[in-house]
Design a protein around this motif. Sequence first.
Motif, PDB file in Angstrom:
ATOM      1  N   UNK A  23     -23.030  20.523 167.998  1.00 48.80           N
ATOM      2  CA  UNK A  23     -24.183  21.433 168.021  1.00 48.80           C
ATOM      3  C   UNK A  23     -23.766  22.902 167.922  1.00 48.80           C
ATOM      4  N   UNK A  24     -22.549  23.155 167.437  1.00 49.51           N
ATOM      5  CA  UNK A  24     -22.077  24.529 167.275  1.00 49.51           C
ATOM      6  C   UNK A  24     -23.034  25.323 166.386  1.00 49.51           C
ATOM      7  N   UNK A  25     -23.400  26.501 166.821  1.00 55.69           N
ATOM      8  CA  UNK A  25     -24.230  27.403 166.023  1.00 55.69           C
ATOM      9  C   UNK A  25     -23.295  28.196 165.117  1.00 55.69           C
ATOM     10  N   UNK A  26     -23.396  28.054 163.802  1.00 53.14           N
ATOM     11  CA  UNK A  26     -22.469  28.765 162.919  1.00 53.14           C
ATOM     12  C   UNK A  26     -22.796  30.253 162.851  1.00 53.14           C
ATOM     13  N   UNK A  46     -22.871  30.114 155.757  1.00 47.08           N
ATOM     14  CA  UNK A  46     -22.575  29.858 157.166  1.00 47.08           C
ATOM     15  C   UNK A  46     -21.094  29.600 157.329  1.00 47.08           C
ATOM     16  N   UNK A  47     -20.562  29.917 158.515  1.00 47.41           N
ATOM     17  CA  UNK A  47     -19.158  29.662 158.831  1.00 47.41           C
ATOM     18  C   UNK A  47     -19.071  28.987 160.190  1.00 47.41           C
ATOM     19  N   UNK A  48     -18.387  27.855 160.217  1.00 50.47           N
ATOM     20  CA  UNK A  48     -18.174  27.100 161.439  1.00 50.47           C
ATOM     21  C   UNK A  48     -16.737  27.316 161.906  1.00 50.47           C
ATOM     22  N   UNK A  49     -16.547  27.425 163.210  1.00 48.31           N
ATOM     23  CA  UNK A  49     -15.217  27.631 163.774  1.00 48.31           C
ATOM     24  C   UNK A  49     -14.562  26.285 164.061  1.00 48.31           C
ATOM     25  N   UNK A  50     -13.518  25.965 163.276  1.00 49.58           N
ATOM     26  CA  UNK A  50     -12.692  24.791 163.546  1.00 49.58           C
ATOM     27  C   UNK A  50     -11.539  25.244 164.448  1.00 49.58           C
ATOM     28  N   UNK A  83     -15.301  26.627 151.806  1.00 51.29           N
ATOM     29  CA  UNK A  83     -13.964  27.218 151.814  1.00 51.29           C
ATOM     30  C   UNK A  83     -13.472  27.226 153.250  1.00 51.29           C
ATOM     31  N   UNK A  84     -12.231  26.848 153.422  1.00 51.54           N
ATOM     32  CA  UNK A  84     -11.607  26.870 154.745  1.00 51.54           C
ATOM     33  C   UNK A  84     -10.544  27.960 154.735  1.00 51.54           C
ATOM     34  N   UNK A  85     -10.616  28.857 155.715  1.00 52.23           N
ATOM     35  CA  UNK A  85      -9.688  29.986 155.770  1.00 52.23           C
ATOM     36  C   UNK A  85      -9.090  30.059 157.169  1.00 52.23           C
ATOM     37  N   UNK A  86      -7.774  30.112 157.193  1.00 54.13           N
ATOM     38  CA  UNK A  86      -7.048  30.155 158.462  1.00 54.13           C
ATOM     39  C   UNK A  86      -7.584  31.274 159.345  1.00 54.13           C
ATOM     40  N   UNK A  87      -7.769  30.955 160.625  1.00 54.06           N
ATOM     41  CA  UNK A  87      -8.231  31.959 161.593  1.00 54.06           C
ATOM     42  C   UNK A  87      -7.060  32.828 162.005  1.00 54.06           C
ATOM     43  N   UNK A  90      -8.347  38.266 164.701  1.00 51.07           N
ATOM     44  CA  UNK A  90      -9.724  38.733 164.875  1.00 51.07           C
ATOM     45  C   UNK A  90     -10.663  37.558 165.132  1.00 51.07           C
ATOM     46  N   UNK A  91     -11.644  37.752 165.996  1.00 43.31           N
ATOM     47  CA  UNK A  91     -12.540  36.641 166.315  1.00 43.31           C
ATOM     48  C   UNK A  91     -13.603  36.361 165.246  1.00 43.31           C
ATOM     49  N   UNK A  92     -13.816  37.294 164.321  1.00 38.76           N
ATOM     50  CA  UNK A  92     -14.865  37.132 163.323  1.00 38.76           C
ATOM     51  C   UNK A  92     -14.333  36.519 162.036  1.00 38.76           C
ATOM     52  N   UNK A  93     -15.185  35.794 161.309  1.00 36.62           N
ATOM     53  CA  UNK A  93     -14.777  35.255 160.002  1.00 36.62           C
ATOM     54  C   UNK A  93     -14.482  36.410 159.037  1.00 36.62           C
TER      55      UNK A  93
END
Length: 192
Positions: A23-26, A46-50, A83-87, A90-93
């Motif tokens: 139920x993560x809010x992206x 939208x971006x989801x945090x994995x 698209x998946x981008x390494x975190x 910084x906390x933001x996408x």
Amino acid sequence: MVADHVAPGWTAISEAFARFYGDQEPVHWGDALAPFAGPRRLDGISAYAAADHWHFVTLGISEIWTKRSNDADVSGLGFEFTMRVRRRRRPDPPAWVLKVLTRLAELSFEGSRFDVGHTLDPYGSITGGSSGRLQGMCFVEDPQLGAIWTPHGRVQFLQVVGITQSELRDLQVERTSTDRFAGPRGLYVTSP
């Protein structure tokens, strides 16, 4: 999440992501995309945090609100980009991904076709500036999402992978496989 009676295609996409993110809010961008887009534009990204990366998805290349195309089996153009981008620290996408996905959507609306195995040379860094090492893209089917059926038809999740100029040349000239970009978990995470 958008109510399914308002945007059934969007709801189907959100449900596909919920299989992996609960139920993560992206993080979501909608009207903020307008400066990057032409007359036909995305409804959002939208971006989801994995665990170690951001998982982005476009909204609006397929039919998310109502059915408009004549093909009952295909929703809109039949795909959405992911698209998946390494975190990083910084906390933001990262904002550069919005520009990349918005431009790819714009090209799609203008008639360019993208599919699994295709490559793209944007003639410069995809992360912005002139010195970024990622200067090419390849496209794979999103290894977790694949394709789904929505009330408006089939939607494939076409994942964008950032690659270097030499990797792009290898794919285009030597016809090497995109499998080498999959990484240890097979998720094709772009690392700027």
